[in-house]
Design a protein around this motif. Structure first.
Motif, PDB file in Angstrom:
ATOM      1  N   LEU A 122       0.834  -1.196   0.000  1.00 30.71           N
ATOM      2  CA  LEU A 122       0.000   0.000   0.000  1.00 30.71           C
ATOM      3  C   LEU A 122       0.873   1.252   0.000  1.00 30.71           C
ATOM      4  N   ASN A 123       0.373   2.313  -0.595  1.00 30.28           N
ATOM      5  CA  ASN A 123       1.102   3.584  -0.635  1.00 30.28           C
ATOM      6  C   ASN A 123       1.105   4.185   0.762  1.00 30.28           C
ATOM      7  N   THR A 124       2.229   4.066   1.445  1.00 40.31           N
ATOM      8  CA  THR A 124       2.293   4.388   2.868  1.00 40.31           C
ATOM      9  C   THR A 124       3.487   5.270   3.175  1.00 40.31           C
ATOM     10  N   ARG A 125       3.246   6.305   3.972  1.00 40.55           N
ATOM     11  CA  ARG A 125       4.327   7.132   4.483  1.00 40.55           C
ATOM     12  C   ARG A 125       4.213   7.238   5.999  1.00 40.55           C
ATOM     13  N   LEU A 126       5.348   7.375   6.642  1.00 44.48           N
ATOM     14  CA  LEU A 126       5.388   7.515   8.092  1.00 44.48           C
ATOM     15  C   LEU A 126       5.873   8.904   8.455  1.00 44.48           C
ATOM     16  N   VAL A 127       5.284   9.466   9.496  1.00 51.60           N
ATOM     17  CA  VAL A 127       5.791  10.702  10.098  1.00 51.60           C
ATOM     18  C   VAL A 127       6.372  10.312  11.443  1.00 51.60           C
ATOM     19  N   CYS A 128       7.658  10.542  11.610  1.00 58.01           N
ATOM     20  CA  CYS A 128       8.315  10.121  12.849  1.00 58.01           C
ATOM     21  C   CYS A 128       9.462  11.063  13.181  1.00 58.01           C
ATOM     22  N   ARG A 129       9.971  10.912  14.379  1.00 57.73           N
ATOM     23  CA  ARG A 129      11.098  11.741  14.812  1.00 57.73           C
ATOM     24  C   ARG A 129      12.335  11.412  13.979  1.00 57.73           C
ATOM     25  N   PRO A 130      13.242  12.389  13.809  1.00 61.73           N
ATOM     26  CA  PRO A 130      14.436  12.150  12.982  1.00 61.73           C
ATOM     27  C   PRO A 130      15.233  10.925  13.401  1.00 61.73           C
ATOM     28  N   VAL A 131      15.338  10.675  14.713  1.00 61.22           N
ATOM     29  CA  VAL A 131      16.125   9.530  15.168  1.00 61.22           C
ATOM     30  C   VAL A 131      15.482   8.216  14.727  1.00 61.22           C
ATOM     31  N   ILE A 132      14.145   8.168  14.708  1.00 60.73           N
ATOM     32  CA  ILE A 132      13.444   6.967  14.238  1.00 60.73           C
ATOM     33  C   ILE A 132      13.609   6.829  12.733  1.00 60.73           C
ATOM     34  N   GLN A 170       8.599   4.574   3.310  1.00 60.58           N
ATOM     35  CA  GLN A 170       8.629   5.942   2.820  1.00 60.58           C
ATOM     36  C   GLN A 170       8.230   6.869   3.965  1.00 60.58           C
ATOM     37  N   PHE A 171       8.733   8.093   3.925  1.00 60.57           N
ATOM     38  CA  PHE A 171       8.514   9.023   5.018  1.00 60.57           C
ATOM     39  C   PHE A 171       7.925  10.330   4.505  1.00 60.57           C
ATOM     40  N   ALA A 172       7.217  11.009   5.395  1.00 62.64           N
ATOM     41  CA  ALA A 172       6.698  12.344   5.111  1.00 62.64           C
ATOM     42  C   ALA A 172       7.204  13.274   6.201  1.00 62.64           C
ATOM     43  N   GLU A 173       7.423  14.507   5.844  1.00 64.93           N
ATOM     44  CA  GLU A 173       7.894  15.500   6.804  1.00 64.93           C
ATOM     45  C   GLU A 173       6.712  16.293   7.339  1.00 64.93           C
ATOM     46  N   GLN A 174       6.789  16.656   8.628  1.00 63.58           N
ATOM     47  CA  GLN A 174       5.800  17.578   9.153  1.00 63.58           C
ATOM     48  C   GLN A 174       5.999  18.926   8.478  1.00 63.58           C
ATOM     49  N   ILE A 234      -1.261  17.232  12.609  1.00 68.32           N
ATOM     50  CA  ILE A 234      -1.772  16.472  11.468  1.00 68.32           C
ATOM     51  C   ILE A 234      -2.575  17.342  10.504  1.00 68.32           C
ATOM     52  N   ALA A 235      -2.931  18.546  10.918  1.00 71.73           N
ATOM     53  CA  ALA A 235      -3.814  19.384  10.097  1.00 71.73           C
ATOM     54  C   ALA A 235      -3.356  19.519   8.639  1.00 71.73           C
TER      55      ALA A 235
END
Length: 350
Positions: free
Chosen positions: A31-41, A65-69, A101-102
């Motif tokens: 699935l097309n998935t991105r995570l938002v997490c702390r830089p260390v993670i 894959q990751f997304a930035e706040q 999350i807005a």
């Protein structure tokens, strides 16, 4: 919402133990998935993730894959709409998460709340009144055995809430998610289910106070007697509210305190499924206390006490455990927990 589930866009916001495991499963499923997490993670997971479980399923090198706040930048949803936003932060982080999350929430985003306890979704429903905000029950424990290796250590099905207006899309989502790593179920009566889950979560605080793995804790009758007392207070509340608790274990909710109170040799025979938990598993509250973080005690035991007071019921055992957890949190340095043995804990409850 009309969406091709296999092409849907997913965002996991709050990549702790549950968030990383969930993000790993979504990615494993393609699935097309991105995570938002702390830089260390993020740095730790750049080379991929490994998933295992207590049933010995294994999958390695799952790319993430990751997304930035975004802060004050343009909303991500303007260019890449998120269909399902999985909110996996702790209850204590909901207020901040509502703001964070807005930028990811577009008109059709479904927000899936994966918190323990009761009532954490209320703030989200207020701020995102035009979005579907659905609750999710996560019944299993996850531990990180090595950096980037997330292990589901206990049984249970991820349960998704649905309503008549969301039934088709949530049923389709559940069908796609169902796999060896993630058993999935559906519920239209999530409030009762979350009370039933809360009954099981009453072991979280005791695990933090005992400072031993969950399986070792359950093998000691003294700790089980404490948990049984907490459960009986919860059941008095749900009975007064006329809430019929669904089964989330092999035993009915009202049987659990009696089974927990059995002598060790009988408990091992009667409740062997409760002991079918990985010996490494500790509860999320233990992890919070060990890292010097605020716990979810007010959303767990505190929710029972609050409701009981409205009903004119007494909950002395839950009140005492709240007091002990808050004192432990204030005194503990990260990675250091002062354990309380079972007999002393029973004495403290009176």
């Amino acid at each position: 919402m009309q969406v091709d589930i296999k092409q849907s866009q997913h965002l996991v916001f709050g990549a702790g133990l549950i968030g990383c495991y969930l993000g790993g499963v979504l990615s494993y499923l393609g699935l097309n998935t991105r995570l938002v997490c702390r830089p260390v993670i993020k740095d730790k997971l750049q080379q991929g993730i490994k998933l295992t479980d207590y049933l010995e399923h294994v999958s390695s090198n799952i790319a993430l894959q990751f997304a930035e706040q975004q802060g004050s930048g343009p909303a991500v949803s303007e260019t890449s709409p998120i269909d399902f936003l999985w909110l996996t932060v702790k209850c204590t982080g909901i207020e901040q998460a509502v703001r964070d999350i807005a930028p990811f929430v577009s008109a059709n985003t479904v927000i899936l709340c994966c918190q323990n306890g009761l009532g954490s979704e209320a703030l989200l429903k207020t701020h995102f009144a035009n979005n579907q905000v659905l609750r999710v029950m996560v019944p299993f424990n996850v531990v990180e055995l090595k950096p980037g290796h997330y292990h589901r250590g206990s049984q249970g099905s991820l349960t998704l809430e649905y309503s008549p207006s969301t039934q088709a899309s949530i049923e389709a989502l559940a069908k796609v998610l169902q796999c060896d790593f993630l058993p999935v179920a559906l519920s239209q009566n999530m409030s009762a289910l979350l009370w039933a889950k809360l009954q099981l979560n009453l072991g979280n605080s005791i695990n933090a106070l005992a400072d031993i793995p969950v399986k070792a804790m359950l093998q000691q009758r003294g700790y089980r007697l404490v948990i049984a007392r907490l459960m009986r207070e919860l059941l008095a509340v749900t009975d007064a509210l006329s809430i019929s608790l669904p089964k989330v274990t092999s035993l009915p909710a009202h049987w659990l305190p009696s089974v927990l109170s059995l002598p060790d040799f009988l408990f091992a025979r009667v409740a062997n499924s409760m002991l079918a938990v990985d010996p490494n598993v500790r509860t999320s509250m233990w992890w919070d206390v060990s890292q010097g973080k605020a716990t979810e005690i007010d959303f767990l035991n505190g929710a029972i006490v609050e409701q009981a007071e409205l009903l004119g019921l007494q909950t002395p055992a839950n009140k005492k455990i709240i007091e002990l957890i808050k004192a432990l949190h204030q005194k503990s340095a990260p990675n250091k927990i002062r354990s309380i043995n079972a007999n002393d804990l029973l004495t403290m409850l009176g």
